[in-house]
Motif scaffolding. Structure first.
Motif, PDB file in Angstrom:
ATOM      1  N   ARG A 290      49.677  44.815  -1.049  1.00  0.00           N
ATOM      2  CA  ARG A 290      49.511  43.595  -0.267  1.00  0.00           C
ATOM      3  C   ARG A 290      48.039  43.248  -0.052  1.00  0.00           C
ATOM      4  O   ARG A 290      47.728  42.330   0.701  1.00  0.00           O
ATOM      5  N   ILE A 291      47.136  43.986  -0.695  1.00  0.00           N
ATOM      6  CA  ILE A 291      45.714  43.673  -0.608  1.00  0.00           C
ATOM      7  C   ILE A 291      45.291  42.746  -1.742  1.00  0.00           C
ATOM      8  O   ILE A 291      44.609  41.740  -1.528  1.00  0.00           O
ATOM      9  N   SER A 292      45.699  43.081  -2.970  1.00  0.00           N
ATOM     10  CA  SER A 292      45.298  42.264  -4.124  1.00  0.00           C
ATOM     11  C   SER A 292      45.689  40.793  -3.985  1.00  0.00           C
ATOM     12  O   SER A 292      44.877  39.910  -4.298  1.00  0.00           O
ATOM     13  N   PRO A 293      46.927  40.467  -3.519  1.00  0.00           N
ATOM     14  CA  PRO A 293      47.262  39.042  -3.360  1.00  0.00           C
ATOM     15  C   PRO A 293      46.337  38.321  -2.387  1.00  0.00           C
ATOM     16  O   PRO A 293      45.967  37.162  -2.615  1.00  0.00           O
ATOM     17  N   VAL A 294      45.943  39.007  -1.305  1.00  0.00           N
ATOM     18  CA  VAL A 294      45.021  38.390  -0.339  1.00  0.00           C
ATOM     19  C   VAL A 294      43.667  38.142  -0.997  1.00  0.00           C
ATOM     20  O   VAL A 294      43.054  37.082  -0.819  1.00  0.00           O
ATOM     21  N   MET A 295      43.200  39.133  -1.767  1.00  0.00           N
ATOM     22  CA  MET A 295      41.907  38.997  -2.430  1.00  0.00           C
ATOM     23  C   MET A 295      41.925  37.849  -3.444  1.00  0.00           C
ATOM     24  O   MET A 295      40.958  37.094  -3.567  1.00  0.00           O
ATOM     25  N   ARG A 296      43.041  37.699  -4.157  1.00  0.00           N
ATOM     26  CA  ARG A 296      43.138  36.629  -5.162  1.00  0.00           C
ATOM     27  C   ARG A 296      43.146  35.248  -4.515  1.00  0.00           C
ATOM     28  O   ARG A 296      42.630  34.280  -5.083  1.00  0.00           O
ATOM     29  N   LEU A 297      43.737  35.143  -3.309  1.00  0.00           N
ATOM     30  CA  LEU A 297      43.872  33.842  -2.657  1.00  0.00           C
ATOM     31  C   LEU A 297      42.683  33.485  -1.772  1.00  0.00           C
ATOM     32  O   LEU A 297      42.602  32.364  -1.278  1.00  0.00           O
ATOM     33  N   THR A 298      41.784  34.443  -1.558  1.00  0.00           N
ATOM     34  CA  THR A 298      40.636  34.194  -0.689  1.00  0.00           C
ATOM     35  C   THR A 298      39.432  33.769  -1.527  1.00  0.00           C
ATOM     36  O   THR A 298      38.977  34.525  -2.381  1.00  0.00           O
ATOM     37  N   PRO A 299      38.916  32.563  -1.313  1.00  0.00           N
ATOM     38  CA  PRO A 299      37.721  32.131  -2.073  1.00  0.00           C
ATOM     39  C   PRO A 299      36.570  33.101  -1.859  1.00  0.00           C
ATOM     40  O   PRO A 299      36.277  33.500  -0.727  1.00  0.00           O
ATOM     41  N   LYS A 300      35.923  33.487  -2.934  1.00  0.00           N
ATOM     42  CA  LYS A 300      34.870  34.501  -2.870  1.00  0.00           C
ATOM     43  C   LYS A 300      33.734  34.100  -1.934  1.00  0.00           C
ATOM     44  O   LYS A 300      33.137  34.936  -1.268  1.00  0.00           O
ATOM     45  N   HIS A 301      33.445  32.783  -1.869  1.00  0.00           N
ATOM     46  CA  HIS A 301      32.309  32.369  -1.050  1.00  0.00           C
ATOM     47  C   HIS A 301      32.588  32.517   0.450  1.00  0.00           C
ATOM     48  O   HIS A 301      31.667  32.434   1.269  1.00  0.00           O
ATOM     49  N   LEU A 302      33.864  32.737   0.809  1.00  0.00           N
ATOM     50  CA  LEU A 302      34.204  32.923   2.220  1.00  0.00           C
ATOM     51  C   LEU A 302      34.041  34.370   2.677  1.00  0.00           C
ATOM     52  O   LEU A 302      34.121  34.661   3.872  1.00  0.00           O
TER      53      LEU A 302
END
Length: 406
Positions: free
Chosen positions: A62-74
């Motif tokens: 459940r970590i990878s999906p959050v990382m994929r959906l979170t814009p890197k600049h945030l």
């Protein structure tokens, strides 16, 4: 989807204090129910929860999906690195990667290895029991006993020098807040992320020291297996150690505190255990079942599958509610009754399958020793104060404090 089910927020004060009546109502109506409030499937039946622990279509990641959906600049560099470390925790990794990582600790968490720690555990229990009652009529069993004991044992078992234990424990507590969603502000979030990075750096140095100078501790035992630096990288190993640093302490602390609270509310069971300390083993199992430290595990639907007449779609979130499964009358006779001699007791308090809790043997040892030794040292122990205050957590069953008279 079944209609007519009350869809409630599980962090309402009433449900944090006592989730069992509502979970029983939900389980009876629909053991697999999609909650629009939580936007997740609530799995509350024992049969269904157990099936999900073994179902290949259910993912622990459940970590990878959050990382994929979170814009890197945030993300700050610290937040990005913290997520990267957490993504490597075994609890968030699916097979076959999970088996590869877990193999590093083969034998290190076994009952025989854990039993070697019994003298250390008993010494820590005796010391904290004496300190908790020193010069006071009323003491907070959470702050003075249940919280420091597992953390002290975990630090010693991992090989943390005594002079670093307090710092190690502070980091571990903050990492636990981050992992369990207990941070209350952006500032707390940043401090918790930094604590994870500091803990990672500290443990990386400790691993290097133990590689050069092995000792009788968990890190040395794992390194001796020869997999670290081979099939598992040093950074992967250190990331897993950061998880172990907080996870065992948090779970065992809550098991001790909530377990003592329940025993003190059930004097007949308390007297049975006090009269026969050999019941410590089954008592711990029953406390795990009746009102255990873990209310649920969060999972993700990896691929579409059907469960109890419901169609679960890839990407949906699932809550495997241990607290409900462990009181399912279809599996346990008189499930709402505390019985420290209950047998058999196939609770799911430590999970099942590939993700069965690695630290279960140590948690059982520490909790059993803590409870029986405390009862022996404080024969007049009794609850003090009003109704308990509970931490508002989806995952954990955790008391904020437990005032007792010794």
């Amino acid at each position: 989807m079944i209609t007519g089910i009350r869809d409630r927020y599980l962090l309402d004060d009433e449900l944090v204090a006592d989730p069992y009546p509502y979970l029983g109502e939900l389980r009876a109506a629909a053991p697999v129910h999609f909650s629009s409030v939580h936007r997740a499937w609530l799995i509350t039946g024992y049969e269904q929860v157990a099936a999900c622990f073994h179902e290949p279509a259910v993912s622990a990641d459940r970590i990878s999906p959050v990382m994929r959906l979170t814009p890197k600049h945030l993300l700050t560099p610290e937040a990005a690195r913290a997520f990267e470390i957490m993504a490597g925790w075994m609890v968030f990794v699916d097979p076959p990667e999970h088996r590869r990582l877990r193999s590093v600790f083969k034998g290190a968490f076994g009952p025989r290895q854990v039993r070697r720690n019994r003298p250390m555990v008993e010494a820590a229990v005796a010391r904290l029991t004496a300190q908790a009652g020193a010069g006071r009529t009323v003491t907070d069993l959470v702050a003075d006993f249940a919280r420091p004991l597992p953390a002290t044992v975990a630090a010693a078992w991992m090989g943390v020098p005594v002079e670093d234990t307090a710092m190690f424990q502070r980091w571990a507590i903050r990492v636990g807040d981050l992992a369990l969603g207990a941070v209350q502000s952006p500032e707390d979030d940043e401090r918790s992320q930094q604590a994870l990075l500091d803990l990672f750096g500290y443990l990386k140095r400790l691993v290097a020291e133990r590689r050069a100078d092995p000792r009788e501790d968990l890190i040395s035992a794992a390194l001796a297996g020869g997999l670290v630096g081979d099939s598992v990288s040093d950074d992967e190993f250190v990331a897993m150690l950061t998880h172990i640093a907080f996870a065992g302490g948090e779970t065992t602390s809550n098991l001790i505190a909530v377990g003592m609270w329940n025993l003190l509310r059930h004097p007949a069971e308390l007297d049975r255990l006090r009269a026969d300390p050999a019941l410590a083993g089954p008592a711990v199992e029953e406390l795990l079942r009746f009102d255990g430290p873990s209310k649920m595990s969060i999972r993700q639907v990896g691929t579409d599958f059907d469960l109890a007449g419901q169609h679960l779609r890839a990407g949906q979130r699932m809550y495997l509610v241990h607290a409900a499964a462990n009181r399912d009358p279809a599996r346990f006779e008189n499930p709402d009754r505390l019985d420290i001699t209950r047998s058999p007791n196939p609770h799911v308090g430590f999970g099942q399958g590939a993700h069965f809790c690695l630290g279960a043997p140590l948690a059982r040892l520490v909790a059993g020793s803590a409870i029986t030794d405390l009862l022996a040292a404080a024969p007049g122990i009794a609850l003090a104060g009003g109704p308990p205050r509970w931490q508002p957590s989806l995952l954990n069953r955790s008391l904020e404090e437990l005032p007792v008279r010794l």
